[in-house]
Design an enzyme around this catalytic site. Structure first.
Site, PDB file in Angstrom:
ATOM      1  N   CYS A 197       0.833  -1.208   0.000  1.00  0.00           N
ATOM      2  CA  CYS A 197       0.000   0.000   0.000  1.00  0.00           C
ATOM      3  C   CYS A 197       0.861   1.249   0.000  1.00  0.00           C
ATOM      4  O   CYS A 197       0.480   2.281  -0.550  1.00  0.00           O
ATOM      5  CB  CYS A 197      -0.929  -0.004   1.219  1.00  0.00           C
ATOM      6  SG  CYS A 197      -2.245  -1.235   1.118  1.00  0.00           S
ATOM      7  N   CYS A 350      13.823   3.928  -6.602  1.00  0.00           N
ATOM      8  CA  CYS A 350      12.364   3.835  -6.431  1.00  0.00           C
ATOM      9  C   CYS A 350      12.023   4.510  -5.116  1.00  0.00           C
ATOM     10  O   CYS A 350      12.710   5.456  -4.721  1.00  0.00           O
ATOM     11  CB  CYS A 350      11.902   2.373  -6.467  1.00  0.00           C
ATOM     12  SG  CYS A 350      12.593   1.328  -5.179  1.00  0.00           S
TER      13      CYS A 350
END
Length: 392
Positions: A197, A350
């Site tokens: 999430c 990332c």
């Protein structure tokens, strides 16, 4: 599947409890006996985050007598979009303590037991043994498999839930009467394949939808009313506002609850699920730099091609200056490899370093041996280089 009540009734309800739970008491299927069972129940919530928040609040409101909370994290501002048990003034506090205070504000008759620690192989069996029922609100595969295996080994039922973006799932697992989590998912997905999430996002209110299902199933199990989700998977699509149920069957070849189990005790779940693939782990050896090193390279004018492998929605929130966006999937399917420069060093990053490690493996396999990735990604950049940027 209809099951007998999980717990025996408490001896009595006080006058104050009768007033408080009157709307339960007048439901024929619950009544005084059902409410007494809730009072006598001991339920453990693993996590006080997105799913744990509504679960704990409604379990408390329902009158579950003892609520255990396993949670080691602290409240962060990014939690407040969905973790409704915490508030602005709780930022920085241990989530377990914040959740306890909210539970007691909802219902002072609840006994709250805090386990302000990470759930591990060393403590999971001891903690689970104290409770009748487990609510699994975890958000990573290693802990999910550990929760499942401990529950199976102890003969405990547990209610599982999962959320991602607009989608949610819920089920009841109880190996003595039906399938367990491993029957549904025998193996974890490849590392980096399913974003968390934190990486992919989640609609805040989805937590309430799935958390409410979990509490409903818990109440049914504790009181012995209705048909539970044991042997069924509830899948919820919030965008289409559609619920559907998928039948689950116990797998006779299940590694832990099958006819010839190969898992007879707790295992190394981090190794089983893998933080990153072996290829990615090998690729990062000697090819990892820190956020500060990246900043030093930029300041010195070193020729680099800084590539952000996150998704476009994440790119819109925050980005490292000088980076260009090429999502990880473009490296894994090979589409991005032809456009990589030969005259500059490739630097991948990332959010936290997992996805960039996977992309790095693909880039190195394509012949770019001097490519590197940034340890800790955007999170590390914000914490060590530019704290003015947001962490999502």
């Amino acid at each position: 599947m209809s099951l007998p009540p999980l717990v025996e009734p408490a001896a009595d309800l006080s006058v104050d409890e009768v007033r408080r739970y009157s709307r339960h008491l007048i439901i024929p299927d619950v009544g005084v006996a059902g409410q007494k069972r809730l009072k006598n129940a001991r339920v453990l919530c693993v996590g006080a985050g997105g799913l744990g928040s509504p679960a704990l609040m409604y379990l408390a409101a329902a009158g579950v007598g003892t609520l255990g909370i396993v949670e080691f994290d602290t409240v962060d501002e990014s939690n407040l979009q969905r973790q409704i048990i915490h508030g602005q003034s709780d930022i920085g506090r241990p989530k377990a303590e914040s959740a306890r205070d909210s539970v007691l504000e909802i219902n002072p008759y609840v006994n709250v037991v805090l386990h302000n620690e990470a759930l591990t192989n060393d403590n999971v069996m001891e903690i689970f043994a104290q409770y009748d029922l487990i609510i699994d609100g975890t958000d990573n595969f290693a802990t999910r498999y550990m929760v499942n295996d401990a529950a199976v080994l102890l003969g405990k039922p547990y209610v599982w839930g999962s959320i991602y973006r607009f989608d949610g799932q819920a089920s009841v697992f109880w190996a003595e009467h039906g399938p367990c989590y491993r029957c549904l998912y025998p193996e974890p997905p490849p590392p980096g394949m399913v974003p968390s999430c934190a990486e992919g996002g989640v609609l805040g209110v989805l937590c309430a939808s799935i958390g409410a299902i979990q509490v409903t199933e818990a109440i049914k199990l504790l009181t012995g009313v209705g048909e539970t989700l044991l042997g069924r998977l509830m899948v919820y699509d919030a965008l289409e506002m559609e619920y559907r149920k998928i039948k689950l069957r116990k797998d006779p070849n299940c590694a832990i609850c099958g006819e010839n189990p190969t898992v007879t005790g707790l295992i190394d779940y981090d190794d089983f699920c893998g933080a990153v693939s072996d290829e990615a782990q090998a690729a990062t050896v000697g090819s990892t730099i820190t956020a500060q090193e990246l900043k030093d390279w930029q300041d010195s004018g070193k020729p680099i091609d800084l590539i952000d492998v996150r998704e476009p929605a994440e790119w819109e929130i925050v980005r490292i200056p000088g980076a260009r966006l090429v999502p990880k999937g473009e490296f894994l399917n090979g589409n991005a490899l032809a456009d990589l420069p030969q005259d500059r060093q490739i630097v991948l990053h990332c959010k936290s370093g997992v996805r960039s490690a996977e992309a790095l493996a693909a880039v190195k396999a394509a012949g770019f041996k001097d490519a590197v990735h940034v340890q800790g990604g955007v999170v590390s950049w914000v914490k060590t280089v530019d704290p003015s940027l947001p962490i999502y």
